[in-house]
Design an enzyme around this catalytic site. Structure first.
Site, PDB file in Angstrom:
ATOM      1  N   ASP A  21      65.265  29.146  60.096  1.00 41.31           N
ATOM      2  CA  ASP A  21      65.102  28.508  59.239  1.00 41.31           C
ATOM      3  C   ASP A  21      63.855  27.667  59.718  1.00 41.31           C
ATOM      4  O   ASP A  21      63.320  26.526  60.070  1.00 41.31           O
ATOM      5  CB  ASP A  21      66.632  27.393  59.426  1.00 41.31           C
ATOM      6  CG  ASP A  21      67.338  26.447  58.205  1.00 41.31           C
ATOM      7  OD1 ASP A  21      66.104  26.435  57.262  1.00 41.31           O
ATOM      8  OD2 ASP A  21      67.776  26.800  57.536  1.00 41.31           O
TER       9      ASP A  21
ATOM     10  N   ASP B 129      64.085  25.911  53.756  1.00 39.40           N
ATOM     11  CA  ASP B 129      64.015  25.173  53.237  1.00 39.40           C
ATOM     12  C   ASP B 129      63.492  23.906  52.450  1.00 39.40           C
ATOM     13  O   ASP B 129      62.398  23.917  52.358  1.00 39.40           O
ATOM     14  CB  ASP B 129      64.426  23.908  55.071  1.00 39.40           C
ATOM     15  CG  ASP B 129      64.948  22.111  54.473  1.00 39.40           C
ATOM     16  OD1 ASP B 129      66.437  22.899  54.679  1.00 39.40           O
ATOM     17  OD2 ASP B 129      64.312  21.666  53.969  1.00 39.40           O
TER      18      ASP B 129
ATOM     19  N   GLU C  15      64.827  28.460  50.252  1.00 40.58           N
ATOM     20  CA  GLU C  15      65.789  27.455  49.129  1.00 40.58           C
ATOM     21  C   GLU C  15      65.249  26.509  48.185  1.00 40.58           C
ATOM     22  O   GLU C  15      64.372  26.050  48.235  1.00 40.58           O
ATOM     23  CB  GLU C  15      66.411  26.501  50.228  1.00 40.58           C
ATOM     24  CG  GLU C  15      67.614  25.534  49.736  1.00 40.58           C
ATOM     25  CD  GLU C  15      67.690  24.195  50.592  1.00 40.58           C
ATOM     26  OE1 GLU C  15      68.804  23.560  50.336  1.00 40.58           O
ATOM     27  OE2 GLU C  15      66.674  23.877  51.180  1.00 40.58           O
TER      28      GLU C  15
ATOM     29  N   HIS D 295      75.668  25.621  54.743  1.00 40.80           N
ATOM     30  CA  HIS D 295      76.644  24.646  55.069  1.00 40.80           C
ATOM     31  C   HIS D 295      76.135  23.222  54.404  1.00 40.80           C
ATOM     32  O   HIS D 295      76.752  22.009  55.269  1.00 40.80           O
ATOM     33  CB  HIS D 295      75.704  24.655  56.747  1.00 40.80           C
ATOM     34  CG  HIS D 295      74.312  23.509  55.962  1.00 40.80           C
ATOM     35  ND1 HIS D 295      73.422  25.528  55.887  1.00 40.80           N
ATOM     36  CD2 HIS D 295      72.895  22.799  56.421  1.00 40.80           C
ATOM     37  CE1 HIS D 295      71.871  24.796  55.665  1.00 40.80           C
ATOM     38  NE2 HIS D 295      72.173  23.626  55.725  1.00 40.80           N
ATOM     39  N   ASP D 296      76.063  23.283  53.410  1.00 42.24           N
ATOM     40  CA  ASP D 296      75.765  21.997  52.543  1.00 42.24           C
ATOM     41  C   ASP D 296      76.925  21.724  51.469  1.00 42.24           C
ATOM     42  O   ASP D 296      76.392  21.212  50.477  1.00 42.24           O
ATOM     43  CB  ASP D 296      74.046  22.646  51.875  1.00 42.24           C
ATOM     44  CG  ASP D 296      72.956  21.823  52.790  1.00 42.24           C
ATOM     45  OD1 ASP D 296      73.011  21.364  53.768  1.00 42.24           O
ATOM     46  OD2 ASP D 296      71.703  22.482  52.517  1.00 42.24           O
TER      47      ASP D 296
HETATM   48  C1  NOJ Z   1      68.490  21.486  53.400  1.00 43.89           C
HETATM   49  C2  NOJ Z   1      68.790  21.784  53.924  1.00 43.89           C
HETATM   50  O1  NOJ Z   1      70.371  23.729  53.814  1.00 43.89           O
HETATM   51  C3  NOJ Z   1      70.086  20.565  53.878  1.00 43.89           C
HETATM   52  O2  NOJ Z   1      71.107  20.785  55.054  1.00 43.89           O
HETATM   53  C4  NOJ Z   1      69.065  19.445  54.685  1.00 43.89           C
HETATM   54  O3  NOJ Z   1      69.935  18.568  54.966  1.00 43.89           O
HETATM   55  C5  NOJ Z   1      68.273  19.243  53.365  1.00 43.89           C
HETATM   56  N1  NOJ Z   1      67.393  20.348  53.153  1.00 43.89           N
HETATM   57  C6  NOJ Z   1      67.174  18.135  54.493  1.00 43.89           C
HETATM   58  O4  NOJ Z   1      66.075  19.407  55.056  1.00 43.89           O
END
Ligand code: NOJ
Length: 561
Positions: free
Chosen positions: A104, A206, A263, A337-338
Site C-alpha cells: 500500500d 492510497d 484508490e 478495511h474502510d
Molecule cells: C484511505 C485508506 O484506505 C484509509 O484507511 C485511510 O484512513 C485514508 N486513505 C488515509 O490514508
C-alpha cells in the site's frame, strides 16, 4: 486465456486478490498485534483459498495515528510488525506458493513524525521546506480556506514555528505532500522502486486522487453547520493530476510486470480512459459507487438513503461497461478495511447469515474482474454490535460520532450510524480457532475479538463441509476450472428483476449463467435461458431450475453452440 478483445490476459487479471489488515491478521510474537511472521505462518490458508496476490495494509514505520496510513519512514518496517528480513521472508515464502505481495503506497500524505515533515516545519529555508503545503493565514489569522478534512474538522493546522498553516486531507497527523515539487515526486518514485526491487507484485495507491492541489486556494460552499466545505469537492481529481501519474508510471512501472490499483474517489466513468487501460495511469481503480450506495452525502454519516437491487446491479453493469470502453479492467470489491462487512451492509440482519455470505461470495467470485476478498469475508464476518462509542478504536469513527452530535443528532442516532458504518467492523482480529483470542494472539488483542469466534473461525469452518469458508474454497476452484468465469464477457440478465441478480459469463466455448436470490423469500424466474445448461454449482442441495430458495445462488453451464 484471452480477454474479450483477443489479447492474452495479464497475471493480475486471472488473480484472486486478498486484503490483509496487518494489525489484525495473526500475531506471532504475543504482543496482541498482528505481524508479518504471522502472515507468513498462514500462507497455506490463503493458498488453499485460491489467493494469488495479497494486498498488505501499510506496515512501514508509523506512529499509527491512522493505523499505518501515516508513514514516518517508507524504507523501514514498523517494529510492531517485524523487520525487513521478515518482509523479505514473507515475499519469498509467498512466491514459493505462487502468491505476490502488493504494498500500500500512501503518497498523498506522510506522518507528521516523518523526518521530511520535521525538516519542513523547521522553517522556510531548508531543502524540505517546500515538500508540504504551507500557506499563510488569512489577514485575521484564520485558516487559508474553510475546507473540512475527510475525518472532520478544519483541513488546516497552524504551525507556531513557521507561522503558517499546513494542509491535511485527513488527520492533522497526516500532512499532505506537495507533489508540485519535482524533488517530492522523485523521492516517491525512489520509494516505489525500492519496493519493486524487493520483489513485490504491485501497489495499491492510497487516496491518490487528492495529490494535485488547485492553483489557487479559495473557500468552498459550506455544506454543514460547522460552516466548512468538504475538501473532496475542492481538491479531488484536479486538472493536471494525470501528468504526475504518467510520470510516476513511466518511472516505476514501465518494463516491470507489477500491477497498480488506485484508490480513486472522484473519477467519473467518462474519465476512465485517462485512468485505466492502455493510455491510463493505473491497471485498475477502486471506485466508490457500490460501497456508498446508501450514502446521500459524504459529510453526514447519520443519514442514509434507500437503494434497490436494480441500483446495486446497475453499479456492476455500468462499471463493467465503462471499464470495457476504456479498455481497462475492473476490481470486484464488496468490502475493505474502510467499509462495513458486506453481509451487514447489503442485507438486513436475519437468521440466515451463512446464506447471505454465500450469496455474496458467489457474486464476488463469478463477476468479471479481479476479485478482492477482505480478510474474514471468507469466514462470513458481520458488523460489530458494540454498545458504546468508548468500545471503538478507529479515529474516523470517533470523529464522525462527535461530528454527528455537533450537527444535532442524538447519541442514539450517532451510535446507530457508527454501528452501521464503522471501519472497526472490518478490522477486528481474524478468527483462526475456537477459544480464547480465537488463535489470533496469546495476548489481549489490540481490538477485541468478536464474540462469535467459537463458531466463525477457520478451524471449525474447515471441518464443516457446509461452511462459508468451504463455499469460498469451492468457488475459487470453480473459477479456475470454468475459464469463462475469468475471461468470459458479462451480460446482465433480467435487469428489471428486484429480487434476483442474474448474469451470464461467456467465452468462445462455454457460457455460465448465475442466479443469486437477494431476498429472504423463495422466488421464481423463467428458466428458458438455461434449458440447454447443466447445474455446476450452488449454495443448496437439489437446486430446481426456475426456483430459488432464500439467498440461494446457483450456476448453470452450457457449451456455446
Ligand atoms: C484511505 C485508506 O484506505 C484509509 O484507511 C485511510 O484512513 C485514508 N486513505 C488515509 O490514508
Amino acid at each position: 486465456m484471452r480477454n474479450k478483445t483477443g489479447g492474452e490476459l495479464k497475471w493480475w487479471q486471472k488473480t484472486i486478490a486478498y486484503e490483509i489488515y496487518v494489525r489484525s491478521f495473526k500475531d506471532s510474537n504475543g504482543d496482541g498485534i498482528g505481524d508479518l511472521n504471522g502472515i507468513t505462518s498462514e500462507l497455506d490458508h490463503l493458498k488453499e483459498l485460491g489467493v494469488d496476490a495479497i494486498w498488505l495494509t501499510p506496515c512501514y514505520v508509523s506512529p499509527q495515528a491512522d493505523n499505518g496510513y501515516d508513514i514516518a519512514d517508507y524504507y523501514r518496517i514498523d517494529p510492531a510488525y517485524g523487520t525487513m528480513e521478515d518482509m523479505e521472508h514473507l515475499i519469498a515464502e509467498a512466491k514459493k506458493r505462487g502468491i505476490r505481495i502488493v504494498m500500500d503506497l500512501v503518497f498523498n500524505h506522510t506522518s507528521d513524525q516523518n523526518e521530511w515533515f520535521q525538516s519542513s516545519r523547521r522553517g522556510a529555508e531548508n531543502d524540505k521546506s517546500d515538500w508540504y503545503i504551507w500557506v499563510d493565514p488569512k489577514e485575521d489569522g484564520s485558516a487559508p480556506t474553510n475546507w473540512r478534512s475527510i475525518f472532520g474538522g478544519s483541513a488546516w493546522t497552524y504551525d507556531e514555528g513557521r507561522k503558517q498553516y499546513y494542509l491535511h486531507t485527513f488527520l492533522p497527523e497526516q500532512p499532505d505532500l506537495n507533489w508540485a515539487n519535482p524533488a517530492v515526486r522523485k523521492e516517491l518514485q525512489s520509494v516505489a522502486k525500492f519496493w519493486v526491487n524487493k520483489g513485490v507484485g504491485g501497489f495499491r495507491m492510497d487516496a491518490i486522487t487528492y495529490i494535485k492541489k488547485p492553483e489557487r486556494f479559495s473557500d468552498g460552499e459550506a455544506d454543514a453547520k460547522d460552516t466548512l466545505a468538504g475538501i473532496h469537492a475542492m481538491t479531488a481529481n484536479t486538472d493536471g493530476i494525470l501528468d504526475y501519474l504518467h510520470e510516476f508510471k513511466s518511472a516505476v512501472q514501465d518494463g516491470t510486470d507489477i500491477f497498480t490499483v488506485g484508490e480513486a474517489n472522484g473519477v467519473f466513468p467518462d474519465q476512465l480512459p485517462d485512468w485505466i487501460g492502455e493510455n491510463g495511469v493505473f491497471d485498475m481503480i477502486f471506485q466508490f459507487g457500490l460501497v456508498d450506495i446508501d450514502l446521500p452525502d459524504e459529510n453526514n454519516w447519520c443519514e442514509t438513503c434507500s437503494w434497490s437491487l436494480k441500483d446495486f446491479k446497475s453499479f456492476f453493469a455500468d462499471s463493467l461497461q465503462s471499464c470495457e470502453t476504456a479498455g481497462g479492467w475492473f476490481p470486484v470489491v464488496l468490502e475493505n478495511h474502510d467499509q462495513p462487512r458486506s453481509i451487514s451492509h447489503f442485507f438486513p440482519k436475519d437468521d440466515k447469515r451463512d446464506a447471505r455470505a454465500k450469496a455474496l461470495a458467489t457474486l464476488l467470485l463469478t463477476m468479471r474482474g479481479t476479485p478482492f476478498i477482505m480478510q474474514g469475508e471468507e469466514l462470513g464476518f458481520e458488523n460489530v454490535s458494540w454498545q458504546s462509542i468508548e468500545d471503538f478504536d478507529d479515529i474516523s469513527t470517533k470523529n464522525h460520532y462527535a461530528f454527528s452530535l455537533a450537527e444535532g443528532y442524538s447519541k442514539e442516532q450517532a451510535l446507530e450510524s457508527v454501528l452501521r458504518f464503522s471501519r472497526d467492523s472490518s478490522r477486528t482480529p481474524m478468527q483462526w480457532e475456537p477459544g480464547e483470542n480465537a488463535g489470533f494472539s496469546t495476548a489481549k488483542p489490540w481490538l477485541p475479538v468478536y464474540p462469535d469466534h467459537d463458531v466463525y473461525n477457520r478451524t471449525s469452518e474447515k471441518k464443516d463441509p457446509g461452511s462459508v469458508l468451504n463455499h469460498y474454497i469451492r468457488l475459487a476452484k470453480l473459477r479456475r476450472t470454468c475459464r469463462e468465469l475469468t475471461d468470459g464477457d458479462y451480460t446482465e440478465l433480467m435487469p428489471e428483476n428486484e429480487q434476483i441478480f442474474s448474469y451470464r459469463r461467456m467465452n468462445e466455448s462455454r457460457k455460465a449463467t448465475i442466479f443469486i436470490n437477494f431476498t429472504n423469500r423463495e422466488v421464481s424466474y423463467d428458466p428458458a435461458c438455461i434449458s440447454d445448461a447443466e447445474w455446476i454449482f450452488g449454495t443448496e442441495q437439489n437446486a430446481k431450475k426456475g426456483l430459488l430458495r432464500p439467498y440461494e445462488a446457483v450456476i448453470y453451464e452450457a457449451p456455446v453452440s
